[in-house]
Design a protein around this motif. Structure first.
Motif, PDB file in Angstrom:
ATOM      1  N   ILE A   1       1.295  69.765 135.718  1.00  0.00           N
ATOM      2  CA  ILE A   1       0.010  69.080 135.584  1.00  0.00           C
ATOM      3  C   ILE A   1      -0.300  68.256 136.830  1.00  0.00           C
ATOM      4  O   ILE A   1      -1.385  68.353 137.397  1.00  0.00           O
ATOM      5  N   ALA A   2       0.638  67.430 137.265  1.00  0.00           N
ATOM      6  CA  ALA A   2       0.404  66.544 138.409  1.00  0.00           C
ATOM      7  C   ALA A   2       1.596  66.585 139.357  1.00  0.00           C
ATOM      8  O   ALA A   2       2.743  66.675 138.920  1.00  0.00           O
ATOM      9  N   VAL A   3       1.314  66.503 140.642  1.00  0.00           N
ATOM     10  CA  VAL A   3       2.343  66.460 141.688  1.00  0.00           C
ATOM     11  C   VAL A   3       2.070  65.248 142.558  1.00  0.00           C
ATOM     12  O   VAL A   3       0.961  65.086 143.082  1.00  0.00           O
ATOM     13  N   THR A   4       3.078  64.366 142.708  1.00  0.00           N
ATOM     14  CA  THR A   4       2.882  63.121 143.437  1.00  0.00           C
ATOM     15  C   THR A   4       4.103  62.794 144.294  1.00  0.00           C
ATOM     16  O   THR A   4       5.128  63.464 144.224  1.00  0.00           O
ATOM     17  N   ARG A   5       3.975  61.743 145.085  1.00  0.00           N
ATOM     18  CA  ARG A   5       5.088  61.297 145.933  1.00  0.00           C
ATOM     19  C   ARG A   5       6.099  60.478 145.146  1.00  0.00           C
ATOM     20  O   ARG A   5       7.292  60.517 145.420  1.00  0.00           O
ATOM     21  N   THR A   6       5.625  59.692 144.150  1.00  0.00           N
ATOM     22  CA  THR A   6       6.504  58.843 143.358  1.00  0.00           C
ATOM     23  C   THR A   6       6.186  59.032 141.872  1.00  0.00           C
ATOM     24  O   THR A   6       5.077  59.446 141.517  1.00  0.00           O
ATOM     25  N   PRO A   7       7.117  58.705 140.980  1.00  0.00           N
ATOM     26  CA  PRO A   7       6.839  58.818 139.542  1.00  0.00           C
ATOM     27  C   PRO A   7       5.681  57.934 139.098  1.00  0.00           C
ATOM     28  O   PRO A   7       4.913  58.314 138.195  1.00  0.00           O
ATOM     29  N   GLU A   8       5.522  56.759 139.704  1.00  0.00           N
ATOM     30  CA  GLU A   8       4.478  55.819 139.293  1.00  0.00           C
ATOM     31  C   GLU A   8       3.077  56.370 139.516  1.00  0.00           C
ATOM     32  O   GLU A   8       2.116  55.899 138.890  1.00  0.00           O
ATOM     33  N   GLN A   9       2.933  57.354 140.381  1.00  0.00           N
ATOM     34  CA  GLN A   9       1.620  57.921 140.673  1.00  0.00           C
ATOM     35  C   GLN A   9       1.227  59.035 139.711  1.00  0.00           C
ATOM     36  O   GLN A   9       0.139  59.581 139.818  1.00  0.00           O
ATOM     37  N   ALA A  10       2.099  59.369 138.766  1.00  0.00           N
ATOM     38  CA  ALA A  10       1.861  60.513 137.873  1.00  0.00           C
ATOM     39  C   ALA A  10       1.778  60.085 136.421  1.00  0.00           C
ATOM     40  O   ALA A  10       2.222  60.807 135.524  1.00  0.00           O
ATOM     41  N   VAL A  11       1.211  58.920 136.145  1.00  0.00           N
ATOM     42  CA  VAL A  11       1.076  58.439 134.766  1.00  0.00           C
ATOM     43  C   VAL A  11       0.014  59.265 134.047  1.00  0.00           C
ATOM     44  O   VAL A  11      -1.128  59.335 134.506  1.00  0.00           O
ATOM     45  N   PRO A  12       0.340  59.902 132.904  1.00  0.00           N
ATOM     46  CA  PRO A  12      -0.645  60.745 132.218  1.00  0.00           C
ATOM     47  C   PRO A  12      -1.881  59.979 131.766  1.00  0.00           C
ATOM     48  O   PRO A  12      -3.001  60.468 131.888  1.00  0.00           O
ATOM     49  N   ILE A  13      -1.672  58.770 131.222  1.00  0.00           N
ATOM     50  CA  ILE A  13      -2.792  57.941 130.768  1.00  0.00           C
ATOM     51  C   ILE A  13      -2.542  56.510 131.215  1.00  0.00           C
ATOM     52  O   ILE A  13      -1.509  55.916 130.875  1.00  0.00           O
ATOM     53  N   GLY A  14      -3.458  55.972 131.975  1.00  0.00           N
ATOM     54  CA  GLY A  14      -3.343  54.599 132.439  1.00  0.00           C
ATOM     55  C   GLY A  14      -4.605  53.824 132.116  1.00  0.00           C
ATOM     56  O   GLY A  14      -5.719  54.342 132.237  1.00  0.00           O
ATOM     57  N   GLY A  15      -4.454  52.592 131.670  1.00  0.00           N
ATOM     58  CA  GLY A  15      -5.596  51.765 131.332  1.00  0.00           C
ATOM     59  C   GLY A  15      -5.147  50.541 130.558  1.00  0.00           C
ATOM     60  O   GLY A  15      -3.944  50.304 130.406  1.00  0.00           O
ATOM     61  N   GLY A  16      -6.086  49.774 130.067  1.00  0.00           N
ATOM     62  CA  GLY A  16      -5.722  48.563 129.345  1.00  0.00           C
ATOM     63  C   GLY A  16      -6.850  48.090 128.448  1.00  0.00           C
ATOM     64  O   GLY A  16      -7.790  48.833 128.148  1.00  0.00           O
ATOM     65  N   PHE A  17      -6.745  46.835 128.022  1.00  0.00           N
ATOM     66  CA  PHE A  17      -7.754  46.256 127.150  1.00  0.00           C
ATOM     67  C   PHE A  17      -7.919  44.777 127.485  1.00  0.00           C
ATOM     68  O   PHE A  17      -7.046  44.157 128.108  1.00  0.00           O
ATOM     69  N   LEU A  18      -9.036  44.223 127.082  1.00  0.00           N
ATOM     70  CA  LEU A  18      -9.307  42.805 127.265  1.00  0.00           C
ATOM     71  C   LEU A  18      -9.057  42.100 125.937  1.00  0.00           C
ATOM     72  O   LEU A  18      -9.705  42.391 124.935  1.00  0.00           O
TER      73      LEU A  18
END
Length: 305
Positions: A254-271
């Motif tokens: 699905i994704a190819v990156t330089r580091t594991p941190e750059q390949a998060v499937p879902i990233g986000g947050g809430f207030l």
């Protein structure tokens, strides 16, 4: 040429209504000679006000979601469904295409490629006492570059204990060596940093693994991680140290990156307050075959272009 179906569902629950921030998804593969995307569908509840698609610095497909201003919710569900045809390269292909100059290690990358590979060929993490490099050098006695990499891949699969881990983050390679265990992303990072310590370029790969009918495949039920090593002529050869697989067999990238941190499937947050977060559940179903999997939870998902 397996026909592969993937359903990836992520649910977030909140103790009281919260406002959602922008979310970034990496759930859609790119068409390639080894992967033909037949259908890709995405269902988001509550429905996003804005859905945008872009390519990141590595060329991965990224979906960016934003919700209406003022919307508050006690849950968020993101469901991705993929149908694709996989053309695995096969174990013999790297040997058939490897440049003769790279058959035996050490070798040097061509100047025309080194400019693009240099950062990927450098260790990214501290190696106290050079334990990772020492571990990597134990495989130099193998007869040839491919044999060296295959032996390293097989050693992680054989000698380390696989533990599924839900915590965010990745163990350092030195820690994985010390503990003798880890999750798939830990094993991928160990092999990446090991080959980088020898001067070879490596990338992190995130995706899915589908069973080869042996019942022994590890890493199913969630996103999977492995690595790719660049070899002149053969290109980016994929190694899955968690399962001892080579050349992309049973692996959907699905994704190819330089580091594991750059390949998060879902990233986000809430207030809201930190204690408002009540939990998360992830379900991943992967099936090889032409029999259609049922729509999850009776939901029909509209196609996203």
């Amino acid at each position: 040429m397996p026909h592969v179906q993937v359903i990836h569902r992520t649910e977030y629950a909140y103790g009281r209504p919260v406002m959602l921030t922008t979310h970034r998804l990496m759930l859609r593969p790119q068409d390639s000679h080894d992967l033909r995307l037949r259908d890709a569908r995405l269902l988001v509840e509550p429905q996003a006000a804005s859905t945008r698609w872009a390519h990141d610095v590595f060329g991965n497909s990224v979906c960016i979601l934003e919700w209406p201003a003022g919307l508050r919710t006690r849950s968020l569900t993101i469901t991705s469904r993929l149908e694709l045809t996989h053309f695995p390269a096969g174990h013999a292909t790297p040997r058939a295409t490897l440049d003769p100059s790279a058959e035996h290690f050490p070798f040097a990358y061509a100047a025309s490629e080194l400019a693009d590979l240099a950062r990927l060929a450098e260790p990214h993490l501290p190696d106290p006492g050079h334990v990772v490099q020492a571990w990597a050098r134990r495989f130099l006695a193998q007869d040839g570059t491919l044999a060296m990499l295959e032996a390293m891949n097989a050693a992680i699969h054989r000698e380390f204990i696989y533990l599924s881990r839900e915590e965010v983050g990745t163990q350092s390679p030195a820690e994985t060596l010390r503990l003798g265990c880890g999750a798939c992303r830990d094993f991928a990072l160990l092999m990446m940093e090991a080959v980088r310590s020898l001067g070879l370029a490596a990338r992190f790969v995130s995706g899915y693994v589908y069973d080869d009918s042996t019942g022994e495949t590890r890493g199913g039920g969630a996103t999977h991680a492995w690595c790719a090593v660049y070899l002149p002529g053969a290109g980016w050869v994929e190694y899955d140290p968690t399962n001892g697989l080579v050349a992309g067999e049973h692996l959907v990238r699905i994704a190819v990156t330089r580091t594991p941190e750059q390949a998060v499937p879902i990233g986000g947050g809430f207030l809201g307050n930190p204690q408002d977060f009540a939990g998360m559940r992830v379900e991943v179903l992967v099936r090889a075959g032409h029999e259609l999997m049922p729509e999850p939870y009776g939901l029909t998902m509209p196609t996203q272009s």
